[in-house]
Design an enzyme around this catalytic site. Structure first.
Site, PDB file in Angstrom:
ATOM      1  N   ARG A  41     -10.849   1.334 -18.822  1.00  0.00           N
ATOM      2  CA  ARG A  41     -11.157   2.427 -17.917  1.00  0.00           C
ATOM      3  C   ARG A  41     -12.056   1.931 -16.785  1.00  0.00           C
ATOM      4  O   ARG A  41     -12.896   1.049 -16.972  1.00  0.00           O
ATOM      5  CB  ARG A  41     -11.873   3.522 -18.700  1.00  0.00           C
ATOM      6  CG  ARG A  41     -12.076   4.841 -17.941  1.00  0.00           C
ATOM      7  CD  ARG A  41     -10.762   5.465 -17.576  1.00  0.00           C
ATOM      8  NE  ARG A  41     -10.784   6.917 -17.651  1.00  0.00           N
ATOM      9  CZ  ARG A  41     -10.117   7.709 -16.837  1.00  0.00           C
ATOM     10  NH1 ARG A  41      -9.398   7.215 -15.841  1.00  0.00           N
ATOM     11  NH2 ARG A  41     -10.134   9.017 -16.999  1.00  0.00           N
ATOM     12  N   SER A  66      -2.161  15.639 -12.951  1.00  0.00           N
ATOM     13  CA  SER A  66      -3.480  15.582 -13.580  1.00  0.00           C
ATOM     14  C   SER A  66      -3.904  16.937 -14.129  1.00  0.00           C
ATOM     15  O   SER A  66      -3.610  17.986 -13.533  1.00  0.00           O
ATOM     16  CB  SER A  66      -4.524  15.119 -12.556  1.00  0.00           C
ATOM     17  OG  SER A  66      -5.834  15.274 -13.056  1.00  0.00           O
ATOM     18  N   TYR A  81      -9.343  15.843  -4.891  1.00  0.00           N
ATOM     19  CA  TYR A  81      -8.428  15.120  -5.772  1.00  0.00           C
ATOM     20  C   TYR A  81      -7.416  16.078  -6.404  1.00  0.00           C
ATOM     21  O   TYR A  81      -6.198  15.843  -6.372  1.00  0.00           O
ATOM     22  CB  TYR A  81      -9.232  14.413  -6.866  1.00  0.00           C
ATOM     23  CG  TYR A  81      -8.398  13.813  -7.980  1.00  0.00           C
ATOM     24  CD1 TYR A  81      -7.831  12.552  -7.843  1.00  0.00           C
ATOM     25  CD2 TYR A  81      -8.207  14.509  -9.167  1.00  0.00           C
ATOM     26  CE1 TYR A  81      -7.064  12.012  -8.870  1.00  0.00           C
ATOM     27  CE2 TYR A  81      -7.457  13.963 -10.197  1.00  0.00           C
ATOM     28  CZ  TYR A  81      -6.886  12.714 -10.042  1.00  0.00           C
ATOM     29  OH  TYR A  81      -6.130  12.179 -11.056  1.00  0.00           O
ATOM     30  N   GLU A 118      -6.752  18.002 -13.913  1.00  0.00           N
ATOM     31  CA  GLU A 118      -7.704  18.566 -12.949  1.00  0.00           C
ATOM     32  C   GLU A 118      -7.061  19.651 -12.086  1.00  0.00           C
ATOM     33  O   GLU A 118      -7.764  20.475 -11.500  1.00  0.00           O
ATOM     34  CB  GLU A 118      -8.278  17.465 -12.056  1.00  0.00           C
ATOM     35  CG  GLU A 118      -9.254  16.540 -12.751  1.00  0.00           C
ATOM     36  CD  GLU A 118     -10.615  17.173 -13.011  1.00  0.00           C
ATOM     37  OE1 GLU A 118     -10.984  18.112 -12.272  1.00  0.00           O
ATOM     38  OE2 GLU A 118     -11.295  16.739 -13.956  1.00  0.00           O
ATOM     39  N   SER A 170      -8.537   7.755  -7.658  1.00  0.00           N
ATOM     40  CA  SER A 170      -8.430   8.570  -8.869  1.00  0.00           C
ATOM     41  C   SER A 170      -9.742   9.137  -9.392  1.00  0.00           C
ATOM     42  O   SER A 170      -9.761   9.743 -10.464  1.00  0.00           O
ATOM     43  CB  SER A 170      -7.776   7.740  -9.974  1.00  0.00           C
ATOM     44  OG  SER A 170      -8.523   6.564 -10.223  1.00  0.00           O
ATOM     45  N   HIS A 204      -7.645  10.417 -20.462  1.00  0.00           N
ATOM     46  CA  HIS A 204      -7.250   9.370 -21.402  1.00  0.00           C
ATOM     47  C   HIS A 204      -8.051   8.106 -21.078  1.00  0.00           C
ATOM     48  O   HIS A 204      -8.134   7.691 -19.938  1.00  0.00           O
ATOM     49  CB  HIS A 204      -5.751   9.120 -21.371  1.00  0.00           C
ATOM     50  CG  HIS A 204      -5.150   9.054 -20.012  1.00  0.00           C
ATOM     51  ND1 HIS A 204      -5.020  10.154 -19.194  1.00  0.00           N
ATOM     52  CD2 HIS A 204      -4.639   8.019 -19.320  1.00  0.00           C
ATOM     53  CE1 HIS A 204      -4.455   9.793 -18.060  1.00  0.00           C
ATOM     54  NE2 HIS A 204      -4.225   8.500 -18.093  1.00  0.00           N
ATOM     55  N   ASP A 226       0.867  -1.178   0.000  1.00  0.00           N
ATOM     56  CA  ASP A 226       0.000   0.000   0.000  1.00  0.00           C
ATOM     57  C   ASP A 226       0.901   1.224   0.000  1.00  0.00           C
ATOM     58  O   ASP A 226       1.812   1.336   0.831  1.00  0.00           O
ATOM     59  CB  ASP A 226      -0.897  -0.006   1.243  1.00  0.00           C
ATOM     60  CG  ASP A 226      -2.014   1.021   1.154  1.00  0.00           C
ATOM     61  OD1 ASP A 226      -1.733   2.166   0.780  1.00  0.00           O
ATOM     62  OD2 ASP A 226      -3.172   0.669   1.459  1.00  0.00           O
TER      63      ASP A 226
END
Length: 313
Positions: free
Chosen positions: A180, A122, A145, A124, A81, A175, A55
């Protein structure tokens, strides 16, 4: 060459593992222990991998593995994610993205300083900064996130500058692929198409249809990850297609590929609306094209049928 991939069981991890194996790498991966198998994306290459239970939020196992093996390259892809879910579990999201990066960078600094390190940043992080977004665009994170990713980005950059590590950030825009995760909107749409055509579902519930995203193919983007670690000097790169389409457009096109009318099945559900929305993300990958020689191979027009037909096959 020996490479370690955290998050190897995910979409990107599986495509990256394939790529590295084809290039002759010895590929290692960290997977989380669970009561059910979570390695279905790796079944076709499973016997070629060296996998370990672990982990990323716990440092001891990672420290021992990195110290003993001395990897040439380490790819950090593990995270909670899903952006919408991060509003529900902000502490866990922060632990898997922000706190884990410190442990990872410290392990590399102390026990394997010659390892080249890739961090999955990312798009984002840009939030509602004006598109197109490139490496100089200011961050405006609008989710737990994204905030955690911004922290991880700057920690990676700081370790590069302060300690001389070969550490890079790949700022990847959306992507997709048939691999996914099922909670992501593109996969949710293609799975709904499959269930509707088989009579197992009679509607698809979605939230904001007007958000625009720069959608590419995951198989293309992992090549950019690898190219970043082959450069003479470490740097950060934006990776995307430079083209945006709304969720509405993607859904319309995907249903059309399957011979269906999206609006016959669509239902709006407010539970899928984020507390803070991101209107448009569009990559300016000029730097990646010029310095890495990378360009996306799969256009939007090819991507949509690839995803739909991959689901229906």
């Amino acid at each position: 060459m020996k490479a370690l991939i955290t998050g190897i069981t995910g979409q990107d991890g599986s495509y990256l593992a394939e790529l590295l194996l084809k290039k002759g790498y010895e590929v290692h991966g960290i997977i989380r222990r669970s009561s059910s198998f979570n390695t279905e994306r790796l079944e076709h290459v499973f016997k070629s991998l060296k996998l370990y239970y672990g982990d990323v939020t716990e440092g001891d196992g990672l420290r021992n593995l990195v110290w003993k093996t001395q990897f040439d390259e380490i790819y950090n892809l593990a995270a909670q994610s899903h952006v919408r879910v991060s509003f529900d579990v902000p502490e866990y999201t922060t632990a898997t993205i922000a706190l884990s990066i410190v442990k990872m960078l410290e392990v590399i600094r102390q026990f394997s300083p010659n390892s080249k390190f890739y961090n999955a940043a990312s798009s984002e992080m840009f939030g509602n900064s004006k598109p197109p977004q490139n490496e100089d665009t200011p961050f405006d994170p609008r989710s737990p996130y994204a905030c955690a990713k911004v922290y991880a980005f700057y920690m990676t950059r700081m370790y590069r500058k302060a300690y001389g590590l070969f550490a890079v950030n790949g700022i990847l825009f959306n992507h997709e692929s048939p691999r996914r995760g099922e909670t992501f909107v593109t996969r949710k749409i293609t799975q709904s198409i499959k269930k509707i055509k088989s009579g197992k579902q009679d509607r698809i519930s979605l939230g904001n249809l007007e958000s625009k995203r720069d959608w590419g193919y995951a198989g293309d983007y992992v090549e950019a990850m690898w190219l970043m670690l082959q450069q003479e000097k470490p740097d950060d790169y934006v990776i995307g297609t430079g083209e945006t389409h709304s969720v509405r457009k993607f859904a319309e096109d995907a249903f059309r590929v399957a011979g269906l009318d999206f609006y016959k099945y669509f239902r709006f559900d407010p539970k899928y609306i984020r507390p803070l929305e991101v209107d448009e993300l569009c990559a300016d990958s000029t730097k990646a094209k010029s310095k890495l020689g990378w360009e996306p191979k799969t256009s939007y027009e090819k991507l949509v049928p690839l995803l739909v037909n991959g689901e229906l096959s």
